[in-house]
Write an enzyme that holds these catalytic residues in place. Structure first.
Site, PDB file in Angstrom:
ATOM      1  N   HIS A  81       0.822  -1.223   0.000  1.00 36.90           N
ATOM      2  CA  HIS A  81       0.000   0.000   0.000  1.00 36.90           C
ATOM      3  C   HIS A  81       0.848   1.262   0.000  1.00 36.90           C
ATOM      4  O   HIS A  81       1.861   1.361   0.674  1.00 36.90           O
ATOM      5  CB  HIS A  81      -1.029   0.006   1.135  1.00 36.90           C
ATOM      6  CG  HIS A  81      -0.463  -0.014   2.523  1.00 36.90           C
ATOM      7  ND1 HIS A  81      -0.143   1.141   3.215  1.00 36.90           N
ATOM      8  CD2 HIS A  81      -0.167  -1.036   3.361  1.00 36.90           C
ATOM      9  CE1 HIS A  81       0.305   0.815   4.415  1.00 36.90           C
ATOM     10  NE2 HIS A  81       0.311  -0.503   4.533  1.00 36.90           N
ATOM     11  N   ASP A  98       6.296   0.593   6.475  1.00 34.35           N
ATOM     12  CA  ASP A  98       4.833   0.430   6.340  1.00 34.35           C
ATOM     13  C   ASP A  98       4.275   1.553   5.476  1.00 34.35           C
ATOM     14  O   ASP A  98       3.873   2.577   5.983  1.00 34.35           O
ATOM     15  CB  ASP A  98       4.182   0.448   7.722  1.00 34.35           C
ATOM     16  CG  ASP A  98       2.719   0.071   7.662  1.00 34.35           C
ATOM     17  OD1 ASP A  98       2.272  -0.435   6.619  1.00 34.35           O
ATOM     18  OD2 ASP A  98       2.015   0.290   8.655  1.00 34.35           O
ATOM     19  N   GLU A 120      -4.915   1.695   2.683  1.00 36.34           N
ATOM     20  CA  GLU A 120      -4.945   0.499   3.530  1.00 36.34           C
ATOM     21  C   GLU A 120      -5.114   0.884   4.988  1.00 36.34           C
ATOM     22  O   GLU A 120      -5.775   0.193   5.754  1.00 36.34           O
ATOM     23  CB  GLU A 120      -3.638  -0.307   3.358  1.00 36.34           C
ATOM     24  CG  GLU A 120      -3.638  -1.676   4.032  1.00 36.34           C
ATOM     25  CD  GLU A 120      -3.205  -1.678   5.496  1.00 36.34           C
ATOM     26  OE1 GLU A 120      -3.457  -2.661   6.185  1.00 36.34           O
ATOM     27  OE2 GLU A 120      -2.621  -0.670   5.951  1.00 36.34           O
ATOM     28  N   GLU A 121      -4.497   1.995   5.386  1.00 38.31           N
ATOM     29  CA  GLU A 121      -4.403   2.298   6.812  1.00 38.31           C
ATOM     30  C   GLU A 121      -5.727   2.687   7.453  1.00 38.31           C
ATOM     31  O   GLU A 121      -5.960   2.396   8.619  1.00 38.31           O
ATOM     32  CB  GLU A 121      -3.365   3.407   7.065  1.00 38.31           C
ATOM     33  CG  GLU A 121      -1.932   3.018   6.707  1.00 38.31           C
ATOM     34  CD  GLU A 121      -1.350   1.946   7.630  1.00 38.31           C
ATOM     35  OE1 GLU A 121      -2.069   1.411   8.482  1.00 38.31           O
ATOM     36  OE2 GLU A 121      -0.148   1.649   7.485  1.00 38.31           O
ATOM     37  N   ASP A 176       3.447  -6.452   3.010  1.00 40.34           N
ATOM     38  CA  ASP A 176       3.087  -5.386   3.948  1.00 40.34           C
ATOM     39  C   ASP A 176       3.435  -5.811   5.377  1.00 40.34           C
ATOM     40  O   ASP A 176       2.667  -5.593   6.311  1.00 40.34           O
ATOM     41  CB  ASP A 176       1.589  -5.052   3.813  1.00 40.34           C
ATOM     42  CG  ASP A 176       1.178  -3.893   4.706  1.00 40.34           C
ATOM     43  OD1 ASP A 176       2.063  -3.103   5.109  1.00 40.34           O
ATOM     44  OD2 ASP A 176      -0.033  -3.772   5.012  1.00 40.34           O
ATOM     45  N   HIS A 182       4.023   2.457  12.766  1.00 35.05           N
ATOM     46  CA  HIS A 182       3.091   3.566  13.055  1.00 35.05           C
ATOM     47  C   HIS A 182       3.661   4.617  14.024  1.00 35.05           C
ATOM     48  O   HIS A 182       2.915   5.226  14.772  1.00 35.05           O
ATOM     49  CB  HIS A 182       1.741   3.048  13.578  1.00 35.05           C
ATOM     50  CG  HIS A 182       0.992   2.201  12.590  1.00 35.05           C
ATOM     51  ND1 HIS A 182      -0.229   1.634  12.872  1.00 35.05           N
ATOM     52  CD2 HIS A 182       1.281   1.825  11.320  1.00 35.05           C
ATOM     53  CE1 HIS A 182      -0.652   0.944  11.821  1.00 35.05           C
ATOM     54  NE2 HIS A 182       0.255   1.040  10.871  1.00 35.05           N
TER      55      HIS A 182
HETATM   56 ZN    ZN Z   1       0.881  -1.548   6.188  1.00 34.82          ZN
END
Ligand code: ZN
Length: 461
Positions: free
Chosen positions: A278, A290, A324-325, A352, A426
């Site tokens: 993504h 990510d 995606e998030e 991912d 994140h």
């Molecule tokens: Zn991801």
């Protein structure tokens, strides 16, 4: 005698195929390791574009640049697939502190994606700590109404595959705030989903139940969570209170895109193998692991195939999914269009899980018989590269909707080493500097090898 000859002829041809495959796979690795471009492409994505949450200017820039990148490689088709996505913005930095008598102890928090804001003056309330949704239910309205629920379920270190630990602890982030709202909570603070003890709040999406009350929800760093928990245990009367203020909002949906590149198959052009990750990423960092690594590996797969002169029988697509998030809209759109166009899909592979050392692949829903056959035929070819763990397991959020719309597809997850991913996941630490060039390239080559094997032999053993 005839039978024996036939047997040896067959054995000879099988050995030749294996030898031919191992030469081809070696070529993929050589190309990715000697002339690899995914690392420098990732540097551009992280340093020149940076954060790219759905709907943001960064997301739009990343779409435009990705298309240009694919165009520059001269793939047979490069195009954008339009998709409407949620547009959530964090606003001014959050503030939070524990109020302990006259003391205010500042703690790091970050609003969870899709959360609502607090009132302008923030929220101050008593805290109730729970370790699970079960504990929340046991307390009920009488224990929760008017309070801030502090979800402090730890990341269980006993999971060897850390993704499993993330899933188990993650439920309190995905579903906790909404469940707490049902019992009259005024806010939710969620322990960061990480095995690391650090002072970074790890953000991530939360999901409000349809039609339910929406309360502000934030992630708190693991160190601050430990401190808050021990203060709650030590100071019974009066208990410490908690204050937090956040300024996020959800704007109207925005127009965005999946970015798709394709090498058209020489024999079955309408039959597809998809490899993707993504393009969107959280706003706190550069979205390196990510999932910058995933998208850059995906395009590298096509580049390596082309550069080594391999002509796939089936069409191979690299897909950079959007959103995606915090919504999964890109994955849903891709699956919807695949079905509407009645496309045949052999397999989809998602990367991912970070750009770490490749270990292998997990096959979603593969029968034991199929797994055994996959291992029998392919394991030895991937063994020299230490990417030969071919196991049952999940695939990825972006490709999962294909399961519903394209029934015969095999969904596959790329499995790198998982031990460090959730340390930085994140957080502001998810930056280019934390990606290792060789690990990233080995991953890209491993995915190329699997795409090649699927292209040549399919998955019907
Ligand atoms: Zn991801």
């Amino acid at each position: 005698m005839k039978k024996a000859l036939l047997f040896f002829a067959l054995l000879f041809s099988v050995t030749c195929i294996q030898a031919q495959d191992s030469v081809q796979i070696r070529k993929f690795y050589d190309e990715a390791l000697v002339n690899g471009q995914c690392y420098e492409n990732l540097r551009y994505l992280c340093k020149k574009i940076g954060q790219r949450l759905s709907g943001s200017a960064g997301a739009q820039r990343s779409v435009e640049w990705s298309k240009k990148l694919m165009d520059s490689y001269g793939f047979d088709k490069v195009y954008l697939q339009e998709v409407m996505v949620p547009h959530w913005v964090r606003g001014a930095k959050e503030q939070a502190y524990i109020i302990d008598g006259k003391n205010k102890i500042s703690v790091p928090v970050a609003a969870l994606g899709m959360s609502v804001a607090t009132p302008k003056a923030g929220i101050t309330a008593n805290i109730v700590e729970v370790k699970s949704l079960k504990e929340l239910d046991a307390l009920g309205e009488s224990g929760i109404k008017g309070k801030i629920v502090f979800f402090n379920g730890p990341f269980d270190p006993r999971y060897i595959e850390t993704g499993e630990g993330y899933g188990a602890a993650g439920i309190q982030r995905f579903a906790g705030p909404s469940a707490a709202a049902k019992y009259g909570a005024v806010g939710a603070i969620v322990r960061s989903i990480t095995p690391a003890l650090d002072n970074y709040p790890h953000t991530g999406g939360t999901v409000y139940a349809e039609g339910g009350r929406k309360i502000p929800a934030a992630a708190i760093s693991t160190l601050a969570a430990n401190k808050l928990s021990s203060m709650l245990k030590m100071r019974k009367f009066p208990q410490p209170k908690f204050f937090f203020k956040q300024n996020c909002q959800t704007l109207p949906d925005a127009k965005s895109y999946n970015v798709i590149g394709e090498i058209t198959g020489s024999q079955n052009p309408t039959s597809f193998i998809t490899v993707g990750g993504h393009l969107d990423s959280w706003d706190l960092a550069e979205g390196a692991h990510d999932d910058g690594t995933g998208v850059m590996q995906s395009v590298e797969v096509l580049r390596v195939i082309k550069a080594t002169g391999y002509k796939p029988k089936n069409s191979i697509r690299a897909v950079f999914f959007m959103n995606e998030e915090n919504g999964h809209k890109g994955g849903l759109k891709y699956a919807e269009i695949a079905a509407a166009n009645k496309e045949t899909h052999i397999a989809a592979i998602e990367t991912d899980e970070g750009g770490f050392t490749p270990r292998g692949f997990s096959f979603d829903g593969a029968s034991p018989k199929l797994l055994k056959a996959i291992n029998k035929n392919w394991k030895a070819l991937l063994e020299p590269y230490e990417a030969d763990r071919l196991v049952a397991g999940g695939s990825g959020t972006d490709i999962e909707p294909l399961k519903e719309t394209v029934p015969s597809i095999m969904l596959i997850g790329f499995r790198p080493d998982s031990q460090r991913y959730f340390d930085i996941h994140h957080t502001p630490n998810d930056v280019f500097e934390n990606v290792n060039k060789r690990e990233l390239e080995l991953g890209a080559a491993s995915i190329t090898a699997l795409v090649y094997l699927i292209d040549r032999y399919g998955l019907n053993f």
